[in-house]
Write a protein that holds these residues in place. Structure first.
Motif, PDB file in Angstrom:
ATOM      1  N   SER A  43       1.003 -10.854   2.786  1.00 44.98           N
ATOM      2  CA  SER A  43       0.545  -9.723   1.976  1.00 44.98           C
ATOM      3  C   SER A  43      -0.932  -9.426   2.185  1.00 44.98           C
ATOM      4  O   SER A  43      -1.374  -8.292   2.028  1.00 44.98           O
ATOM      5  CB  SER A  43       0.801  -9.990   0.495  1.00 44.98           C
ATOM      6  OG  SER A  43       2.169 -10.200   0.269  1.00 44.98           O
ATOM      7  N   GLY A  44      -1.693 -10.435   2.538  1.00 48.10           N
ATOM      8  CA  GLY A  44      -3.117 -10.225   2.814  1.00 48.10           C
ATOM      9  C   GLY A  44      -3.323  -9.299   3.994  1.00 48.10           C
ATOM     10  O   GLY A  44      -4.253  -8.480   3.999  1.00 48.10           O
ATOM     11  N   ASP A  45      -2.453  -9.396   5.004  1.00 47.85           N
ATOM     12  CA  ASP A  45      -2.535  -8.497   6.150  1.00 47.85           C
ATOM     13  C   ASP A  45      -2.284  -7.057   5.724  1.00 47.85           C
ATOM     14  O   ASP A  45      -2.886  -6.122   6.245  1.00 47.85           O
ATOM     15  CB  ASP A  45      -1.514  -8.882   7.230  1.00 47.85           C
ATOM     16  CG  ASP A  45      -1.803 -10.235   7.870  1.00 47.85           C
ATOM     17  OD1 ASP A  45      -2.905 -10.778   7.660  1.00 47.85           O
ATOM     18  OD2 ASP A  45      -0.909 -10.740   8.565  1.00 47.85           O
ATOM     19  N   ILE A  46      -1.383  -6.889   4.767  1.00 51.40           N
ATOM     20  CA  ILE A  46      -1.092  -5.551   4.256  1.00 51.40           C
ATOM     21  C   ILE A  46      -2.307  -5.005   3.516  1.00 51.40           C
ATOM     22  O   ILE A  46      -2.688  -3.860   3.686  1.00 51.40           O
ATOM     23  CB  ILE A  46       0.142  -5.575   3.327  1.00 51.40           C
ATOM     24  CG1 ILE A  46       1.380  -5.951   4.133  1.00 51.40           C
ATOM     25  CG2 ILE A  46       0.335  -4.233   2.644  1.00 51.40           C
ATOM     26  CD1 ILE A  46       2.580  -6.222   3.269  1.00 51.40           C
ATOM     27  N   TRP A  47      -2.904  -5.825   2.671  1.00 49.41           N
ATOM     28  CA  TRP A  47      -4.095  -5.387   1.926  1.00 49.41           C
ATOM     29  C   TRP A  47      -5.193  -4.976   2.899  1.00 49.41           C
ATOM     30  O   TRP A  47      -5.887  -3.994   2.658  1.00 49.41           O
ATOM     31  CB  TRP A  47      -4.582  -6.505   1.012  1.00 49.41           C
ATOM     32  CG  TRP A  47      -5.707  -6.088   0.110  1.00 49.41           C
ATOM     33  CD1 TRP A  47      -5.602  -5.560  -1.142  1.00 49.41           C
ATOM     34  CD2 TRP A  47      -7.112  -6.167   0.391  1.00 49.41           C
ATOM     35  NE1 TRP A  47      -6.843  -5.304  -1.651  1.00 49.41           N
ATOM     36  CE2 TRP A  47      -7.788  -5.665  -0.734  1.00 49.41           C
ATOM     37  CE3 TRP A  47      -7.853  -6.607   1.484  1.00 49.41           C
ATOM     38  CZ2 TRP A  47      -9.174  -5.593  -0.804  1.00 49.41           C
ATOM     39  CZ3 TRP A  47      -9.231  -6.538   1.422  1.00 49.41           C
ATOM     40  CH2 TRP A  47      -9.886  -6.048   0.296  1.00 49.41           C
TER      41      TRP A  47
END
Length: 130
Positions: A32-36
């Motif tokens: 999810s950090g990559d998405i953020w």
């Protein structure tokens, strides 16, 4: 219709990763950090990275093991001003019907905002009802 939205709709109908599957895969993989990192700027100002990651992971945990995802629909939304707390602009919600390993079906919505450099993620919401 905005030219970029037409392309986006075609990608979604073809099941392309560019129209929602790629972020779902990242969420499945705990990235999810990559998405953020590539999300809409207003999301980054409202949700610190750690909060976004934790919230997305909590939401994803409610889904369970995915057996199959199918594109279920897309909705275009234009917010004309910031009166709703959402920046003005063109948004698209891409819905998926998700079949789980336990034979249950849930729905996952991935939301995007059209920005000058393309579509940027604004949210992920799993739910039991369409």
């Amino acid at each position: 219709m905005h030219a970029g939205l037409g392309r986006f709709l075609r990608l979604a109908q073809d099941g392309s990763s560019a129209a929602g599957l790629s972020p779902l895969k990242q969420i499945d993989e705990g990235r999810s950090g990559d998405i953020w990192d590539t999300a809409s700027a207003f999301i980054k100002t409202r949700f610190p990275r750690a909060d976004f990651v934790a919230s997305t992971q909590r939401s994803r945990q409610t889904v369970g093991v995915v057996a199959r995802r199918d594109w279920a629909g897309i909705a275009r939304i234009r917010y004309p001003d910031d009166s709703t707390g959402i920046p003005a602009g063109l948004y698209a919600n891409v819905d998926f019907s998700t079949r789980l390993a336990n034979d249950k079906t849930v729905f996952e919505k991935v939301s995007f905002r059209l920005e000058p450099d393309g579509w940027r993620l604004t949210g992920y919401v799993p739910r039991e009802n369409q």
